[in-house]
Design a protein around this motif. Structure first.
Motif, short mmCIF file in Angstrom:
data_model
loop_
_atom_site.label_atom_id
_atom_site.label_comp_id
_atom_site.label_asym_id
_atom_site.label_seq_id
_atom_site.Cartn_x
_atom_site.Cartn_y
_atom_site.Cartn_z
N UNK A 41 0.82 -1.21 0.00
CA UNK A 41 0.00 0.00 0.00
C UNK A 41 0.86 1.27 0.00
N UNK A 42 2.00 1.20 0.64
CA UNK A 42 2.92 2.35 0.58
C UNK A 42 3.37 2.56 -0.87
N UNK A 43 3.65 1.48 -1.58
CA UNK A 43 4.07 1.57 -2.97
C UNK A 43 2.97 2.20 -3.83
N UNK A 44 1.71 1.86 -3.54
CA UNK A 44 0.59 2.47 -4.25
C UNK A 44 0.61 3.99 -4.06
N UNK A 45 0.83 4.43 -2.84
CA UNK A 45 0.86 5.87 -2.57
C UNK A 45 2.03 6.54 -3.30
N UNK A 46 3.15 5.83 -3.45
CA UNK A 46 4.30 6.38 -4.18
C UNK A 46 3.94 6.60 -5.65
N UNK A 47 3.03 5.78 -6.16
CA UNK A 47 2.61 5.91 -7.55
C UNK A 47 1.49 6.91 -7.75
N UNK A 48 1.02 7.53 -6.67
CA UNK A 48 -0.04 8.53 -6.79
C UNK A 48 -1.43 8.01 -6.50
N UNK A 49 -1.53 6.74 -6.09
CA UNK A 49 -2.82 6.18 -5.74
C UNK A 49 -3.20 6.49 -4.30
N UNK A 50 -4.42 6.12 -3.94
CA UNK A 50 -4.95 6.38 -2.60
C UNK A 50 -5.19 5.05 -1.89
N UNK A 51 -4.75 4.95 -0.65
CA UNK A 51 -4.96 3.72 0.12
C UNK A 51 -6.40 3.63 0.61
N UNK A 52 -7.02 2.45 0.39
CA UNK A 52 -8.36 2.19 0.90
C UNK A 52 -8.21 1.52 2.26
#
Length: 294
Positions: free
Chosen positions: A153-164
């Motif tokens: 999930x941290x990697x998702x945030x690095x890509x500009x996504x939002x954690x659910x």
């Protein structure tokens, strides 16, 4: 990301223990224990960086597991290189200076974690760019590798996504199995709204017009439109926006890069994409290790 938190350190400790880094027989038998070296991590393809913070923590843990290699280490990267930054093929992400045994023994763990995290960040960024200019945001899901969710999930945030939702207590999501086992959508939704804690948004997954009508009438705070076509989503959005209460709208189900923009343009607030974490391809990284003469 607090890389020194107990949770993160336990994940990294488990990864090092799995590889038995303190018992690296090849390195022990062939490399001078006093040799200093430099390890340069290189991107072998364009990517979005994620996971640089794991390096010093892994080296610190390794030193505690193998006291013979205790010594000063340094992790250096260019000021413009950090998690979330896009890099080109051939760029150096970081240079690690340490005992050669430490670099050789931890190389695979460092690369395995960073390759996966960079892969997730890179794929997430592609989805984010695919819906740029719309108001929709890309969400991740709980479809993560067991034990690695916080890193995924941290990697998702690095890509500009939002954690659910990080876990099952992080929010309320009423799905079809809850509805079938709990006496129907109205009954389940009523219980959730009555007993949920402050800050826990009550979301309902709907798959039909009947369920959508029931979710709106029952006071759902968020509605997830599951496996609907873009035209069905657009129609549902219009109905939800006309409700007296403000309702967050999410679309989900089989999202891909080719079709996600149509869902964003249908007017939803969020689009959840399981592929971000369950189908991301690891980025090709390498570590070039050379003897250090300083």
């Amino acid at each position: 990301m607090d890389w020194n938190s107990k949770k993160i350190r336990s994940i990294l400790e488990a990864a090092l223990a799995e590889d038995r880094v303190a018992n690296d027989v090849t390195t022990t038998l062939t490399i001078d224990p006093g040799l200093r070296a430099s390890g340069t991590i290189i991107a072998k393809e364009p990517c979005v960086i994620s996971g640089l913070g794991c390096i010093p923590v892994i080296l610190d843990i390794f030193s505690k597991m193998n006291p013979a290699t205790v010594g000063r280490f340094q992790v250096v990267s260019h000021p413009e290189i950090f998690d979330g930054v896009k890099v080109k093929k051939g760029q150096s992400l970081a240079v690690i200076r340490h005992n050669a045994h430490a670099l050789l023994s931890t190389e695979r763990v460092i690369l395995n974690l960073m390759q996966r995290m960079c892969g997730i960040a890179t794929l997430t960024n592609e989805y984010v760019r695919a819906i740029s200019g719309t108001k929709a945001k890309v969400l991740d899901t709980r479809k993560t590798i067991p034990g690695l969710r916080v890193l995924d999930k941290y990697a998702v945030s690095c890509g500009g996504g939002v954690n659910h939702r990080l876990d099952l207590q992080d929010g309320i999501l009423i799905k079809n199995n809850h509805i079938s086992l709990g006496g129907g959508l109205p009954a389940v939704l009523e219980k959730a709204l009555k007993w949920h804690k402050a800050g826990q948004i009550v979301q309902v997954e709907v798959r039909s017009q009947t369920e959508l009508d029931q979710a709106i009438a029952g006071g759902a705070e968020s509605i997830l439109l599951d496996n609907m076509t873009p035209s069905q989503v657009k129609k549902a959005v219009k109905q939800i926006r006309s409700a007296p209460q403000k309702i967050l709208i999410e679309a989900s189900g089989g999202m891909n890069l080719k079709g996600i923009r149509k869902y964003a343009e249908a007017g939803v607030d969020f689009i959840s994409v399981g592929a971000l974490t369950h189908s991301a391809v690891a980025v090709d990284l390498s570590m070039r290790i050379t003897a250090d003469l300083y």
